[in-house]
Design a protein around this motif. Structure first.
Motif, PDB file in Angstrom:
ATOM      1  N   GLY A  36      30.667  61.573 -24.092  1.00  0.00           N
ATOM      2  CA  GLY A  36      30.536  62.753 -24.929  1.00  0.00           C
ATOM      3  C   GLY A  36      31.860  63.358 -25.362  1.00  0.00           C
ATOM      4  O   GLY A  36      31.894  64.209 -26.258  1.00  0.00           O
ATOM      5  N   TYR A  37      32.957  62.929 -24.748  1.00  0.00           N
ATOM      6  CA  TYR A  37      34.287  63.436 -25.090  1.00  0.00           C
ATOM      7  C   TYR A  37      35.114  62.428 -25.884  1.00  0.00           C
ATOM      8  O   TYR A  37      36.279  62.694 -26.188  1.00  0.00           O
ATOM      9  CB  TYR A  37      35.034  63.845 -23.815  1.00  0.00           C
ATOM     10  N   GLU A  42      39.924  61.429 -29.727  1.00  0.00           N
ATOM     11  CA  GLU A  42      40.498  60.899 -30.968  1.00  0.00           C
ATOM     12  C   GLU A  42      40.875  62.039 -31.914  1.00  0.00           C
ATOM     13  O   GLU A  42      41.920  61.985 -32.573  1.00  0.00           O
ATOM     14  CB  GLU A  42      39.511  59.949 -31.641  1.00  0.00           C
ATOM     15  N   TRP A  43      40.035  63.043 -31.981  1.00  0.00           N
ATOM     16  CA  TRP A  43      40.281  64.199 -32.851  1.00  0.00           C
ATOM     17  C   TRP A  43      41.591  64.897 -32.504  1.00  0.00           C
ATOM     18  O   TRP A  43      42.385  65.227 -33.386  1.00  0.00           O
ATOM     19  CB  TRP A  43      39.097  65.158 -32.731  1.00  0.00           C
ATOM     20  N   LYS A 258      32.690  70.414 -35.464  1.00  0.00           N
ATOM     21  CA  LYS A 258      33.082  69.008 -35.510  1.00  0.00           C
ATOM     22  C   LYS A 258      32.382  68.183 -34.426  1.00  0.00           C
ATOM     23  O   LYS A 258      32.170  66.990 -34.603  1.00  0.00           O
ATOM     24  CB  LYS A 258      34.597  68.876 -35.337  1.00  0.00           C
ATOM     25  N   LYS A 259      32.045  68.821 -33.303  1.00  0.00           N
ATOM     26  CA  LYS A 259      31.391  68.101 -32.211  1.00  0.00           C
ATOM     27  C   LYS A 259      30.589  69.075 -31.378  1.00  0.00           C
ATOM     28  O   LYS A 259      31.052  70.167 -31.043  1.00  0.00           O
ATOM     29  CB  LYS A 259      32.441  67.407 -31.323  1.00  0.00           C
ATOM     30  N   VAL A 275      33.698  71.363 -30.379  1.00  0.00           N
ATOM     31  CA  VAL A 275      34.980  71.322 -31.097  1.00  0.00           C
ATOM     32  C   VAL A 275      34.746  72.060 -32.423  1.00  0.00           C
ATOM     33  O   VAL A 275      33.878  71.686 -33.201  1.00  0.00           O
ATOM     34  CB  VAL A 275      35.453  69.890 -31.366  1.00  0.00           C
ATOM     35  N   LEU A 276      35.514  73.129 -32.649  1.00  0.00           N
ATOM     36  CA  LEU A 276      35.371  73.972 -33.825  1.00  0.00           C
ATOM     37  C   LEU A 276      36.708  74.036 -34.562  1.00  0.00           C
ATOM     38  O   LEU A 276      37.742  74.254 -33.945  1.00  0.00           O
ATOM     39  CB  LEU A 276      34.948  75.388 -33.443  1.00  0.00           C
ATOM     40  N   GLU A 277      36.672  73.855 -35.875  1.00  0.00           N
ATOM     41  CA  GLU A 277      37.862  74.016 -36.708  1.00  0.00           C
ATOM     42  C   GLU A 277      37.706  75.239 -37.597  1.00  0.00           C
ATOM     43  O   GLU A 277      36.628  75.488 -38.146  1.00  0.00           O
ATOM     44  CB  GLU A 277      38.100  72.783 -37.572  1.00  0.00           C
TER      45      GLU A 277
END
Length: 280
Positions: A36-37, A42-43, A258-259, A275-277
């Protein structure tokens, strides 16, 4: 100027660190969790943050019941992994960013948040496990880290609203720092779990998934959840989720998801990860 570009939320279960340290990440029990990570690993290689502001709670290693600050920021040069009873984790020391950390302390305290300034501190699994989940097992961590410790161990813990507001004050502080820096903020802890008493082992998947959804699009409403709801629905240690609200408060109102990842169980805990942008 410095800018917060993204936020990460993740659980910091100590057993995850033990699985990494003992080479068990591909075992059938652990493999689904670590998969899950994969995206985040990679991000973050592409994002290349200069500094991570890492919000976590100490587990009676740097602080004990004689002295537990509600909010503390570590402004030192370097922080060693703590010995939590079985020796320090075999991970690199954390390199701080004293100039930015001191600037954040100055700005946030002048905005009426009473942060405790700490210069010498060892950091436990609450901080090192998220770093391992995101960066793997490098010789050195690839960015500077500013530890921000929150009391969610000794009641009363700060409210979700207070944490969300602190995140907003941290964003203001970062954006007033002169150096051009790519900054991320991570909120760690949770999700639902209880470690003692008749409800030990409690996991509430409905509550967790609702929280994961609302923190992305409705954080101001989520910040109003009272402590009793965390205790009743997410267990005594579920209150750690208020630390995610510091992360979310430091981001823009509009973010891109993003995730999103949720896994049950890891040890006796539900694991959540976002994961938030920031959107421009």
């Amino acid at each position: 100027m410095a800018k917060i570009t993204a936020g990460v939320a993740t659980s910091h279960v100590p057993a995850i660190g033990a699985a990494i340290d003992n080479g068990k990440t591909t075992d059938p029990y652990w493999q689904p969790l670590f998969a899950g990570y994969d995206f985040a690993k990679e991000w973050i290689k592409e994002q290349k943050p200069d500094v991570v502001i890492l919000v976590y709670n100490d587990h009676a290693t740097a602080f004990d019941l004689n002295l537990v600050p509600t909010f503390a920021i570590a402004c030192g040069e370097e922080f060693a992994p703590a010995d939590e009873g079985w020796g320090p984790r075999p991970v690199p020391n954390v390199k701080g960013h004293p100039l930015l950390a001191s600037h954040i302390a100055q700005s946030v305290i002048q905005d009426d948040f009473d942060l405790t300034v700490v210069n010498t501190i060892d950091v436990d699994h609450g901080l090192t496990v998220p770093l391992s989940l995101m960066f793997g097992q490098p010789e050195n961590w690839p960015c500077k880290v500013i530890p921000v410790a929150v009391n969610v161990v000794l009641y009363p813990a700060p409210s979700g609203q207070r944490c969300y507001n602190l995140g907003q004050a941290i964003r203001k502080a970062v954006e007033s720092f002169d150096e051009d820096l790519n900054v991320q903020i991570w909120g760690t802890g949770g999700m639902s779990h209880q470690l003692q008493g008749p409800r030990a082992g409690l996991i509430n998947q409905e509550f967790d998934n609702n929280f994961l959804d609302r923190i992305v699009d409705s954080p101001e409403e989520l910040a109003k959840i009272p402590h009793f709801d965390y205790l009743n629905e997410a267990g005594s240690e579920g209150i750690e989720l208020v630390m995610w609200l510091i992360m979310r408060g430091a981001l823009n109102n509009d973010v891109e998801l993003k995730k999103r990842f949720y896994h049950v169980p890891a040890s006796n805990t539900a694991v959540g990860h976002l994961v938030l942008e920031n959107k421009d």
